[in-house]
Scaffold this active site. Structure first.
Site, PDB file in Angstrom:
ATOM      1  N   GLY A 139     -12.314  49.475 -29.551  1.00 18.56           N
ATOM      2  CA  GLY A 139     -11.947  48.665 -28.402  1.00 18.56           C
ATOM      3  C   GLY A 139     -11.002  49.379 -27.453  1.00 18.56           C
TER       4      GLY A 139
ATOM      5  N   GLY B 187     -16.184  50.727 -27.811  1.00 19.83           N
ATOM      6  CA  GLY B 187     -16.294  49.517 -26.996  1.00 19.83           C
ATOM      7  C   GLY B 187     -16.645  49.830 -25.560  1.00 19.83           C
ATOM      8  N   ARG B 188     -15.885  49.233 -24.634  1.00 21.71           N
ATOM      9  CA  ARG B 188     -16.172  49.379 -23.208  1.00 21.71           C
ATOM     10  C   ARG B 188     -15.929  50.786 -22.682  1.00 21.71           C
ATOM     11  NH1 ARG B 188     -12.322  45.001 -21.181  1.00 21.71           N
ATOM     12  NH2 ARG B 188     -12.541  44.407 -23.353  1.00 21.71           N
TER      13      ARG B 188
ATOM     14  N   ARG C 273     -15.443  37.983 -15.755  1.00 24.70           N
ATOM     15  CA  ARG C 273     -14.211  38.407 -16.418  1.00 24.70           C
ATOM     16  C   ARG C 273     -12.952  38.006 -15.656  1.00 24.70           C
ATOM     17  NH1 ARG C 273     -12.679  42.873 -17.115  1.00 24.70           N
ATOM     18  NH2 ARG C 273     -11.739  42.642 -19.184  1.00 24.70           N
TER      19      ARG C 273
ATOM     20  N   CYS D 107     -19.785  27.528  -6.251  1.00 22.40           N
ATOM     21  CA  CYS D 107     -19.047  26.288  -5.996  1.00 22.40           C
ATOM     22  C   CYS D 107     -17.952  26.110  -7.039  1.00 22.40           C
ATOM     23  CB  CYS D 107     -19.999  25.096  -6.004  1.00 22.40           C
ATOM     24  SG  CYS D 107     -21.219  25.149  -4.685  1.00 22.40           S
TER      25      CYS D 107
ATOM     26  N   TYR E 236     -19.526  44.268 -20.081  1.00 21.38           N
ATOM     27  CA  TYR E 236     -19.312  42.822 -20.130  1.00 21.38           C
ATOM     28  C   TYR E 236     -19.505  42.130 -18.785  1.00 21.38           C
ATOM     29  CZ  TYR E 236     -17.356  44.359 -24.516  1.00 21.38           C
ATOM     30  OH  TYR E 236     -17.196  44.961 -25.738  1.00 21.38           O
TER      31      TYR E 236
END
Length: 484
Positions: free
Chosen positions: A288, A332-333, A378, A409, A439
């Protein structure tokens, strides 16, 4: 850090922007650490992979996710080379499609999946199943059965229900094999890891910190359930217990949390050796690792992370007279996150009068674009910060503090909370947001029946669609159209 339940408009706000945000000397300039390696501007037009985004939008429309293939591959390679003695798992949940799965396979990485759908993508891509790890806190019998059938390399066990399901699946296979014709090849055991929670809370958003005790993942070390899960799996025929898995969170920038977690997890390793007579050969440290979304973020290089984690494990193993296990990490990202940006078209620019204290900014400028929380949830979900830039032309106007918002909206439909953009921004301009590879597409929705954008890969001056844009026909195809 949690957003107000009634939406952004009901929470406390600042009209000056965050303290870390500085007015740039040139609102056209890129901040290099926020963008993929091939991103640059030519006469004010942002190019990625040698493709001007004005040309990309002309061909593929907006909004669009733009994935820099060379940058993606370079980041994957950097982790593989820095962690050369580890197994490096790419996070399918960050972003996955068949082409990306093939890139990952070609770069020598493994792949973690956490659903039947992600496993199906890996299967369609021809990804080597022995390099797949199957995560998830609620894996169904059917999902586990399919993972076993395909020969998934590691199943990360997350509950006693999964222990029972795997026991039933492997027993059924053993019985089926026993009744098969003589001479059939014995099926290899199902390799499993036990996910444990070490009671370490990463310094990150509470929704993505995953190793403290009060959460849904894994078995607790402190209450003894982790040891009991290990004991059951160790004694189950047809299952091969390979080791433990620990994950302390996401968007992590230092090794302090890993050090505490490793100490507790390796203490469990030692107990397993002493009481069960099994010295587990593997340990997955999770990962992560963080990326730079804004100038306040300072991620570590893969080589530095590898050196620190290796030092921690080596010292802790020596202290307990354990052999250093085969280690795995999950960046991870950190691989796909910085490799993509999202390009939008501006639809409206609106100056809103505010009631502020003397000396405070009295006007908020809202820049509305043709996407929003349907393609990047996010900001609304995690209060995440992003940056952005004018992507379609150069401007001589002075910087203006703006808020980039979506078309939905919902008052909390914010793409970029605060950013300095040229003061002459106008409808028709393109703006691009970096750091959207992870993500964003994977968490995208059809809120307001929005159509999810395409993922367009760029490299060496050419673009190609990896995931096509949704159409109205796609939406209506799921509508059963039942009358009355």
């Amino acid at each position: 850090m949690r957003a107000h339940e009634a939406g952004w408009a009901h929470a406390a706000v600042s009209v000056r922007g965050p303290a870390w945000l500085r007015e740039p000397e040139d609102a056209n300039a890129l901040v290099p650490q926020l963008w993929s390696s091939t991103a640059r501007k030519s006469d004010g037009v942002l190019e990625v992979g040698g493709v001007p985004l004005t040309d990309l939008v002309a061909e593929h429309g907006s909004p669009a996710y733009v994935l820099d293939e060379a940058d993606f591959r370079a980041r994957a390679r950097a982790f593989r080379e820095a962690f050369e003695d580890y197994t490096v798992y790419y996070a399918g949940k960050a972003f996955l499609c068949t082409t990306v799965a093939r890139w990952i396979a070609e770069e020598g990485l493994s792949l973690d999946v956490c659903s039947r759908g992600e496993l199906a993508v890996a299967e369609r891509a021809g990804f080597p199943m022995d390099r797949v790890g199957f995560h998830g806190n609620n894996k169904s019998y059917a999902e586990l059965e399919r993972a076993v059938e395909l020969g998934v390399g590691r199943i990360i066990v997350d509950s006693f229900h999964e222990v029972q399901r795997l026991t039933e699946i492997t027993e059924a296979l053993r019985q089926a094999q026993g009744s098969a014709a003589q001479g059939s090849t014995a099926r290899p055991p199902v390799r499993v890891l036990v996910r444990v929670t070490a009671g370490v809370e990463a310094h990150t958003h509470e929704y993505i910190a995953t190793a403290h005790e009060d959460q849904k993942f894994g078995f607790s070390i402190s209450d003894g359930s982790a040891f009991e899960a290990v004991r059951q799996l160790h004694e189950t025929p047809g299952l091969e217990l390979r080791g433990l898995h620990s994950h302390i969170g996401s968007q992590i920038f230092d090794s302090a949390g890993f050090e505490v977690a490793a100490r507790r997890v390796l203490a469990l390793h030692a107990r397993i050796r002493d009481e069960l007579g099994a010295e587990l050969p593997e340990l997955d440290l999770g990962g992560g690792f963080g990326i730079a979304y804004t100038t306040q973020d300072d991620p570590a290089e893969p080589a530095m992370l590898a050196a620190e984690l290796t030092r921690i494990i080596t010292e802790e193993c020596a202290a307990r007279r354990l052999a250093v296990p085969r280690l795995s990490i999950e960046p991870g990202r950190a691989i796909v996150g910085p490799s993509a940006c999202t390009v939008y078209r501006v639809g409206t620019v609106k100056a809103v009068e505010l009631d502020g204290a003397p000396g405070m900014q009295s006007v908020r400028t809202y820049v509305s674009v043709d996407g929003g929380m349907s393609d990047n949830i996010r900001t609304a979900l995690y209060d995440a910060d992003y940056s952005c830039t004018l992507a379609s032309r150069a401007s001589t106007a002075p910087p203006l503090l703006t808020r980039v918002v979506g078309m939905h909206c919902e008052a909390g439909d914010i793409v970029v909370m605060d950013e300095f953009l040229p003061g002459d921004l106008t409808p028709g301009d393109l703006v691009a947001v970096p750091g959207t590879g992870a993500y964003c597409r994977s968490m995208a929705s059809n809120y307001n029946h929005a159509l999810r954008p395409p993922v367009v890969a760029v490299r060496d001056g050419a673009s190609r669609v990896l995931v096509r844009r949704e159409t109205v026909e796609d939406l209506l195809a799921l509508d059963a159209g039942v009358e009355g």
